[in-house]
Motif scaffolding. Structure first.
Motif, PDB file in Angstrom:
ATOM      1  N   ALA A 122       0.860  -1.184   0.000  1.00  0.00           N
ATOM      2  CA  ALA A 122       0.000   0.000   0.000  1.00  0.00           C
ATOM      3  C   ALA A 122       0.895   1.232   0.000  1.00  0.00           C
ATOM      4  O   ALA A 122       1.927   1.256   0.672  1.00  0.00           O
ATOM      5  CB  ALA A 122      -0.920   0.020   1.219  1.00  0.00           C
ATOM      6  N   LEU A 148       0.087   5.324   0.359  1.00  0.00           N
ATOM      7  CA  LEU A 148      -0.940   6.317   0.626  1.00  0.00           C
ATOM      8  C   LEU A 148      -0.411   7.719   0.357  1.00  0.00           C
ATOM      9  O   LEU A 148       0.742   8.023   0.676  1.00  0.00           O
ATOM     10  CB  LEU A 148      -1.397   6.236   2.088  1.00  0.00           C
ATOM     11  CG  LEU A 148      -2.374   5.134   2.492  1.00  0.00           C
ATOM     12  CD1 LEU A 148      -1.819   3.747   2.210  1.00  0.00           C
ATOM     13  CD2 LEU A 148      -2.744   5.266   3.968  1.00  0.00           C
ATOM     14  N   TYR A 165      -4.525  11.217   5.905  1.00  0.00           N
ATOM     15  CA  TYR A 165      -4.719  10.459   4.670  1.00  0.00           C
ATOM     16  C   TYR A 165      -5.497  11.323   3.691  1.00  0.00           C
ATOM     17  O   TYR A 165      -6.590  11.791   3.983  1.00  0.00           O
ATOM     18  CB  TYR A 165      -5.465   9.157   4.941  1.00  0.00           C
ATOM     19  CG  TYR A 165      -5.832   8.410   3.686  1.00  0.00           C
ATOM     20  CD1 TYR A 165      -4.853   8.073   2.754  1.00  0.00           C
ATOM     21  CD2 TYR A 165      -7.160   8.070   3.403  1.00  0.00           C
ATOM     22  CE1 TYR A 165      -5.184   7.406   1.579  1.00  0.00           C
ATOM     23  CE2 TYR A 165      -7.492   7.399   2.243  1.00  0.00           C
ATOM     24  CZ  TYR A 165      -6.499   7.068   1.338  1.00  0.00           C
ATOM     25  OH  TYR A 165      -6.823   6.414   0.163  1.00  0.00           O
ATOM     26  N   GLN A 221      -4.584   6.471  -3.051  1.00  0.00           N
ATOM     27  CA  GLN A 221      -3.601   5.446  -2.721  1.00  0.00           C
ATOM     28  C   GLN A 221      -3.458   4.470  -3.881  1.00  0.00           C
ATOM     29  O   GLN A 221      -4.278   4.437  -4.808  1.00  0.00           O
ATOM     30  CB  GLN A 221      -4.030   4.661  -1.476  1.00  0.00           C
ATOM     31  CG  GLN A 221      -5.269   3.803  -1.722  1.00  0.00           C
ATOM     32  CD  GLN A 221      -5.592   2.839  -0.593  1.00  0.00           C
ATOM     33  OE1 GLN A 221      -4.723   2.366   0.120  1.00  0.00           O
ATOM     34  NE2 GLN A 221      -6.875   2.541  -0.440  1.00  0.00           N
ATOM     35  N   ILE A 258      -2.980   0.215  -3.811  1.00  0.00           N
ATOM     36  CA  ILE A 258      -3.027  -0.896  -2.865  1.00  0.00           C
ATOM     37  C   ILE A 258      -3.128  -2.218  -3.607  1.00  0.00           C
ATOM     38  O   ILE A 258      -3.786  -2.304  -4.651  1.00  0.00           O
ATOM     39  CB  ILE A 258      -4.206  -0.717  -1.886  1.00  0.00           C
ATOM     40  CG1 ILE A 258      -4.101  -1.683  -0.703  1.00  0.00           C
ATOM     41  CG2 ILE A 258      -5.553  -0.822  -2.596  1.00  0.00           C
ATOM     42  CD1 ILE A 258      -4.941  -1.285   0.482  1.00  0.00           C
ATOM     43  N   ASN A 318      -9.267   0.258   6.414  1.00  0.00           N
ATOM     44  CA  ASN A 318      -8.424   0.366   7.604  1.00  0.00           C
ATOM     45  C   ASN A 318      -8.030  -1.020   8.118  1.00  0.00           C
ATOM     46  O   ASN A 318      -6.931  -1.182   8.663  1.00  0.00           O
ATOM     47  CB  ASN A 318      -9.142   1.146   8.706  1.00  0.00           C
ATOM     48  CG  ASN A 318      -9.048   2.642   8.523  1.00  0.00           C
ATOM     49  OD1 ASN A 318      -8.000   3.238   8.717  1.00  0.00           O
ATOM     50  ND2 ASN A 318     -10.149   3.259   8.128  1.00  0.00           N
ATOM     51  N   TRP A 338      -5.088  -1.953   5.993  1.00  0.00           N
ATOM     52  CA  TRP A 338      -3.949  -1.098   6.342  1.00  0.00           C
ATOM     53  C   TRP A 338      -3.277  -1.567   7.629  1.00  0.00           C
ATOM     54  O   TRP A 338      -2.054  -1.603   7.714  1.00  0.00           O
ATOM     55  CB  TRP A 338      -4.399   0.343   6.511  1.00  0.00           C
ATOM     56  CG  TRP A 338      -4.755   1.048   5.247  1.00  0.00           C
ATOM     57  CD1 TRP A 338      -4.489   0.656   3.965  1.00  0.00           C
ATOM     58  CD2 TRP A 338      -5.464   2.291   5.138  1.00  0.00           C
ATOM     59  NE1 TRP A 338      -4.983   1.566   3.074  1.00  0.00           N
ATOM     60  CE2 TRP A 338      -5.579   2.572   3.753  1.00  0.00           C
ATOM     61  CE3 TRP A 338      -6.000   3.165   6.065  1.00  0.00           C
ATOM     62  CZ2 TRP A 338      -6.214   3.724   3.293  1.00  0.00           C
ATOM     63  CZ3 TRP A 338      -6.638   4.303   5.621  1.00  0.00           C
ATOM     64  CH2 TRP A 338      -6.744   4.582   4.244  1.00  0.00           C
ATOM     65  N   ASP A 339      -4.067  -1.928   8.634  1.00  0.00           N
ATOM     66  CA  ASP A 339      -3.485  -2.344   9.909  1.00  0.00           C
ATOM     67  C   ASP A 339      -2.631  -3.606   9.734  1.00  0.00           C
ATOM     68  O   ASP A 339      -1.558  -3.727  10.347  1.00  0.00           O
ATOM     69  CB  ASP A 339      -4.578  -2.578  10.944  1.00  0.00           C
ATOM     70  CG  ASP A 339      -5.164  -1.285  11.493  1.00  0.00           C
ATOM     71  OD1 ASP A 339      -4.493  -0.238  11.378  1.00  0.00           O
ATOM     72  OD2 ASP A 339      -6.278  -1.310  12.024  1.00  0.00           O
ATOM     73  N   ILE A 397       0.579  -2.375   7.921  1.00  0.00           N
ATOM     74  CA  ILE A 397       1.425  -1.577   8.808  1.00  0.00           C
ATOM     75  C   ILE A 397       2.203  -2.496   9.742  1.00  0.00           C
ATOM     76  O   ILE A 397       3.405  -2.304   9.976  1.00  0.00           O
ATOM     77  CB  ILE A 397       0.575  -0.561   9.599  1.00  0.00           C
ATOM     78  CG1 ILE A 397       0.084   0.556   8.666  1.00  0.00           C
ATOM     79  CG2 ILE A 397       1.368   0.024  10.761  1.00  0.00           C
ATOM     80  CD1 ILE A 397      -0.953   1.471   9.298  1.00  0.00           C
ATOM     81  N   ALA A 402       3.263  -1.013   4.403  1.00  0.00           N
ATOM     82  CA  ALA A 402       2.424   0.145   4.072  1.00  0.00           C
ATOM     83  C   ALA A 402       3.292   1.399   4.109  1.00  0.00           C
ATOM     84  O   ALA A 402       3.975   1.665   5.098  1.00  0.00           O
ATOM     85  CB  ALA A 402       1.267   0.266   5.055  1.00  0.00           C
TER      86      ALA A 402
END
Length: 222
Positions: free
Chosen positions: A126, A128, A161, A165, A167, A183, A186-187, A190, A195
């Protein structure tokens, strides 16, 4: 070309009463709808195919796009949120990394999608587009992310944000819920250091509520 998903299925609750009878993506800012501004960014970045998802007052968006080379991913039942909406649209988008764009923001300066494409690397899952909080016009609330020296993002910090993006959507298949936010993805990314983010050097305005429209128009006139 890289595929582009434009998220246009939201209820536009913060934009009431303007959205009582008009979907938020069709609200005009400086004489041009938010959706058309998003489509312009995609066209100028060479995006294709382009998919727009719809839910609330989706018939108006479909009519607006009737003469465009844009596919529609309709969500007639429960709204699927960004993660579920992107997963439903994947058959229309094709394989590989996907650009996504929220239409309820206005940009000045470099095309954010073109900048993301230029910065994308194979190690990323990802990427962003972020905006420094002190330059995030119309933003209500704190920042979303921090950036480290390698460009990796972490939660909480002084970057917002920006709504654009690239992804990789492969992991969406592992999430069991029908409706969910990106999200969630993303978590996961991350946590694995997959990410990343880059900062937009130009202007940006969150056009999520009526009072932000004149802010965006003033930014465009500057």
């Amino acid at each position: 070309m890289r595929p582009l998903m434009i998220f246009a299925a939201g209820l536009g609750t913060r934009m009431r009463p303007l959205t009582d009878s008009l979907p938020k993506p069709l609200i005009p800012v400086a004489g041009r709808t938010l959706l058309d501004r998003a489509l312009d960014l995609g066209r100028d970045a060479g995006a294709g195919p382009v998919v727009v998802n719809t839910h609330y007052l989706g018939d108006q968006i479909a009519a607006h796009l009737a003469d465009r080379d844009v596919a529609i991913s309709d969500e007639p039942g429960t709204i699927l949120d960004t993660g579920g909406g992107l997963r439903q649209a994947l058959p229309l988008l094709g394989q590989g990394p996907v650009m996504t764009l929220n239409p309820d923001v206005v940009w000045t300066g470099p095309n954010p999608l073109a900048a993301l494409n230029a910065a994308w690397r194979d190690e990323m899952e990802a990427l962003l587009m972020l905006v420094p909080l002190d330059r995030a016009t119309g933003r209500q609330g704190a920042g979303d992310f921090s950036l480290d020296a390698a460009g990796r993002i972490s939660r909480r910090g002084d970057f917002v944000y920006g709504g654009a993006q690239i992804i990789r959507p492969d992991r969406l298949a592992r999430i069991p819920d029908a409706a969910f936010s990106l999200n969630r993805l993303w978590d996961l990314l991350i946590a694995e250091g997959r990410a990343f983010g880059i900062a937009h050097p130009g202007g940006w305005c969150d056009v999520g509520y009526p009072q932000a429209i004149p802010l965006a128009e003033a930014m465009l006139d500057a």
